[in-house]
Design a protein around this motif. Structure first.
Motif, PDB file in Angstrom:
ATOM      1  N   ARG A   1       7.524  -8.388   2.374  1.00 17.30           N
ATOM      2  CA  ARG A   1       7.155  -7.596   3.508  1.00 17.30           C
ATOM      3  C   ARG A   1       6.804  -6.222   3.113  1.00 17.30           C
ATOM      4  N   LYS A   2       7.482  -5.706   2.305  1.00 19.24           N
ATOM      5  CA  LYS A   2       7.025  -4.214   1.796  1.00 19.24           C
ATOM      6  C   LYS A   2       5.554  -4.139   1.389  1.00 19.24           C
ATOM      7  N   ASP A   3       4.904  -5.198   0.572  1.00 17.60           N
ATOM      8  CA  ASP A   3       3.725  -5.141   0.226  1.00 17.60           C
ATOM      9  C   ASP A   3       2.844  -5.417   1.234  1.00 17.60           C
ATOM     10  N   ILE A   4       3.070  -6.083   2.371  1.00 19.33           N
ATOM     11  CA  ILE A   4       2.399  -6.256   3.375  1.00 19.33           C
ATOM     12  C   ILE A   4       2.255  -5.134   4.326  1.00 19.33           C
ATOM     13  N   ALA A   5       3.129  -4.532   4.691  1.00 19.51           N
ATOM     14  CA  ALA A   5       3.177  -3.046   5.248  1.00 19.51           C
ATOM     15  C   ALA A   5       2.543  -1.856   4.589  1.00 19.51           C
ATOM     16  N   ALA A   6       2.577  -1.976   3.163  1.00 21.61           N
ATOM     17  CA  ALA A   6       1.968  -1.189   2.336  1.00 21.61           C
ATOM     18  C   ALA A   6       0.395  -1.374   2.551  1.00 21.61           C
ATOM     19  N   TRP A   7      -0.055  -2.542   2.570  1.00 24.28           N
ATOM     20  CA  TRP A   7      -1.488  -3.021   2.668  1.00 24.28           C
ATOM     21  C   TRP A   7      -1.941  -2.565   4.038  1.00 24.28           C
ATOM     22  N   ILE A   8      -0.979  -2.641   4.960  1.00 22.09           N
ATOM     23  CA  ILE A   8      -1.457  -2.479   6.489  1.00 22.09           C
ATOM     24  C   ILE A   8      -1.470  -1.179   6.551  1.00 22.09           C
ATOM     25  N   PHE A   9      -0.737  -0.139   6.011  1.00 20.15           N
ATOM     26  CA  PHE A   9      -0.806   1.060   6.142  1.00 20.15           C
ATOM     27  C   PHE A   9      -2.062   1.604   5.415  1.00 20.15           C
ATOM     28  N   ILE A  10      -2.308   1.079   4.251  1.00 23.43           N
ATOM     29  CA  ILE A  10      -3.539   1.683   3.643  1.00 23.43           C
ATOM     30  C   ILE A  10      -4.705   1.427   4.187  1.00 23.43           C
ATOM     31  N   ILE A  11      -4.967   0.202   5.198  1.00 21.41           N
ATOM     32  CA  ILE A  11      -6.171  -0.458   5.799  1.00 21.41           C
ATOM     33  C   ILE A  11      -6.211   0.725   6.933  1.00 21.41           C
ATOM     34  N   LEU A  12      -5.108   0.806   7.889  1.00 20.83           N
ATOM     35  CA  LEU A  12      -5.057   1.695   8.823  1.00 20.83           C
ATOM     36  C   LEU A  12      -5.518   3.173   8.291  1.00 20.83           C
TER      37      LEU A  12
END
Length: 189
Positions: free
Chosen positions: A5-16
């Motif tokens: 979940r932390k990895d997904i959250a990090a990728w979502i943050f980077i994409i945004l």
């Protein structure tokens, strides 16, 4: 599971973050360019600044006893393709490496010029000195054009196009193909 979940959250943050950066970049460039939409039709006339500077060039040259003739301005994709075929599938020598949509002529940002001799004939003779000042009229016109902000095809490294003048306003052919066009301030027009 928590690490996932932390990895997904990090990728979502980077994409945004990248989307916001891209948006802000496009907003800052919107002051310089008008988006005519992807696949926009060709300009039907010269860009207003290019037209104004072309008129100034003709006037300035006339003041030096040089009669400049604009032999080409806006060119359709079909006309550009026909020129491209010259020296390839058609007779003649190669006069361009730009196919339809790959020339600043296709977007109203370029003109080609020649000179009118005193007897009324048109010449592309770069040595012609009709005003008898000991200088090539052709090169005098190229220098005047550069002084007005044009890029001269005679300065190009790979393919010299001595009759070509253009103003790209910082836009690449790829940007023009995507529909971006110069946006001019009132004082530029």
């Amino acid at each position: 599971m928590i690490r996932y979940r932390k990895d997904i959250a990090a990728w979502i943050f980077i994409i945004l973050f990248l989307i916001i950066l891209f948006y802000l970049y496009n907003q800052t460039n919107s002051d310089r360019y008008i988006d005519k939409g992807s696949g926009a039709l060709l300009s039907e006339s010269l860009d207003p600044v290019v037209a104004e500077k072309t008129d100034k060039l003709i006037e300035q040259a006339a003041g030096n006893q040089i009669d400049v003739v604009i032999t080409e301005s806006v060119r359709s994709h079909e006309a550009q393709d026909a020129l491209y075929e010259q020296g390839r599938s058609e007779d003649g020598k190669v006069v361009t490496y730009a196919q339809g949509g790959e020339s600043y002529h296709n977007y109203g940002l370029a003109v080609d010029y020649a000179l009118r001799k005193q007897n009324g004939t048109i010449t592309w003779d770069m040595q012609y000195d009709g005003n008898n000042n000991g200088k090539s009229d052709w090169l005098e016109v190229a220098d005047m054009a550069k002084g007005l902000g044009f890029e001269w095809g005679g300065d190009w490294q790979n393919f010299k196009d001595y009759s070509h003048l253009q103003m790209d306003f910082g836009l690449s052919i790829e940007q023009l193909k995507r529909g971006l066009r110069p946006k001019h301030k009132k004082s530029e027009q």
